[in-house]
Design an enzyme around this catalytic site. Structure first.
Site, PDB file in Angstrom:
ATOM      1  N   GLU A   1     -14.940   8.932  -5.770  1.00 49.15           N
ATOM      2  CA  GLU A   1     -14.673   9.591  -4.278  1.00 49.15           C
ATOM      3  C   GLU A   1     -13.336   9.887  -3.584  1.00 49.15           C
ATOM      4  OE1 GLU A   1     -17.894   6.188  -5.614  1.00 49.15           O
ATOM      5  OE2 GLU A   1     -16.455   7.207  -7.021  1.00 49.15           O
TER       6      GLU A   1
ATOM      7  N   HIS B   1     -10.251   7.515  -8.562  1.00 49.51           N
ATOM      8  CA  HIS B   1     -11.574   7.504  -8.022  1.00 49.51           C
ATOM      9  C   HIS B   1     -11.897   8.440  -8.023  1.00 49.51           C
ATOM     10  CE1 HIS B   1     -12.882   2.705  -8.928  1.00 49.51           C
ATOM     11  NE2 HIS B   1     -11.691   2.844  -9.293  1.00 49.51           N
TER      12      HIS B   1
ATOM     13  N   CYS C   1     -17.875   1.647  -5.191  1.00 47.32           N
ATOM     14  CA  CYS C   1     -17.507   0.337  -4.978  1.00 47.32           C
ATOM     15  C   CYS C   1     -16.770   0.594  -4.008  1.00 47.32           C
ATOM     16  CB  CYS C   1     -15.710   0.649  -6.053  1.00 47.32           C
ATOM     17  SG  CYS C   1     -14.426   1.059  -5.699  1.00 47.32           S
TER      18      CYS C   1
ATOM     19  N   CYS D   1     -13.867   2.406  -2.529  1.00 46.11           N
ATOM     20  CA  CYS D   1     -14.439   3.915  -1.600  1.00 46.11           C
ATOM     21  C   CYS D   1     -15.525   3.453  -0.785  1.00 46.11           C
ATOM     22  CB  CYS D   1     -15.716   4.453  -3.506  1.00 46.11           C
ATOM     23  SG  CYS D   1     -14.423   4.846  -5.068  1.00 46.11           S
TER      24      CYS D   1
END
Length: 309
Positions: free
Chosen positions: A60, A58, A88, A91
């Site tokens: 992030e 991801h 999410c 993260c």
């Protein structure tokens, strides 16, 4: 010096461009940038989950990891993270653990957002760090980018499905005294073992239920009675012999149409490994290799119970 709103738009546009490029590479279009307390770029990243084949890919997480390496510290206090979509659970947890001072995100994620939509991890007073949150910066642009990406993916999947050449098949779900008829099989290439329903190709001029009846006798040496009114049709992909096999299969409930006898040896295809009857209670485990086949078996065996076969 730029005011805060102008700064937010500047860095979110950078995150947007990262997201746009990720989308072109087949990734969900999400981008992130991390800014130091004095306004300098520390790190930037886009989603690479598909590219690197990792659930940790991801934007992030990558931003936090790169910045921590650069700073030689896991603490990213007073830094600001800009991201095009609401983080999410994974993260948001990492952001909280890194002690990030502020998060600015563009679009809400009603299905997985863990900042405000589903959970409020960054402002949970039970945790030892809370994060300032700003939302809605370039929200329309970022929302549209993600919406367009998933719409294009759905359109592509529909087109792929429309272009497939399906094999028309018929299969019989033969039930007798709480047991199901089939045969053991082994994939010639992968050597994976299966338990197959009797069934196969529908010949020209043949009705699907007729094909199911014929195939059952050829593959199991049992004469069966097919209940044509129970027809259940499914289209699905099946990996066999090293290739994808798109199947358009007519499933039918059936029962024995001759006196009971024990299974006999059958001379059939090379992958055939012997006829067998299995208990209905074992269906979920036996047909777990394909959800569509399992669905058909579950549906028709439910009908069999009602008919007391």
């Amino acid at each position: 010096m730029m005011n805060r709103d102008a700064q937010d738009k500047k860095w979110m546009r950078r995150a947007f461009e990262l997201a746009r490029k990720a989308g072109k590479n087949g990734e969900v279009p999400i981008g992130a940038v991390l800014i130091s307390p004095n306004g300098e770029l520390l790190s930037q990243a886009a989603n690479v989950r598909e590219t690197l084949h990792t659930p940790l890919g991801h934007a992030e997480l990558l931003c936090l990891h790169r910045a921590a390496k650069k700073m030689s510290s896991w603490r990213l206090e007073d830094c600001t993270l800009y991201v095009t979509l609401e983080p999410c659970v994974m993260c948001a947890g990492a952001i909280q653990q890194a002690r990030v001072g502020r998060v600015v995100y563009a679009a809400k994620d009603s299905k997985a957002g863990a900042v405000e939509s589903l959970y409020q991890i960054l402002n949970d007073s039970r945790l030892n760090h809370q994060v300032e949150v700003t939302t809605g910066v370039l929200e329309n642009e970022c929302s549209q980018l993600i919406s367009d990406f998933f719409q294009n993916r759905r359109d592509e999947q529909k087109q792929v499905k429309a272009d497939k050449v399906y094999r028309r098949r018929a299969s019989a779900v033969v039930v007798y005294k709480n047991k199901l008829l089939g045969f053991h099989a082994e994939d010639p290439v992968s050597k994976k073992k299966y338990f197959f329903l009797p069934g196969g190709k529908i010949d020209n001029g043949e009705e699907p239920y007729e094909a199911a009846t014929r195939e059952a006798q050829e593959e199991t040496d049992y004469k069966i009675k097919v209940f044509a009114e129970t027809e259940f049709r499914r289209k699905y992909d099946f990996e066999w012999n090293g290739k994808n096999q798109p199947c358009d299969t007519f499933f039918y409930l059936a029962t024995l149409d001759e006196p009971w006898h024990e299974v006999r040896a059958v001379q059939d295809a090379d992958y055939h490994r012997g006829v067998a009857w299995i208990d209905l209670k074992d269906l979920d485990k036996t047909f777990s290799y394909d959800k569509d086949i399992l669905w058909a078996v579950q549906k028709l065996t439910k009908t069999a119970r009602k008919m007391k076969l």
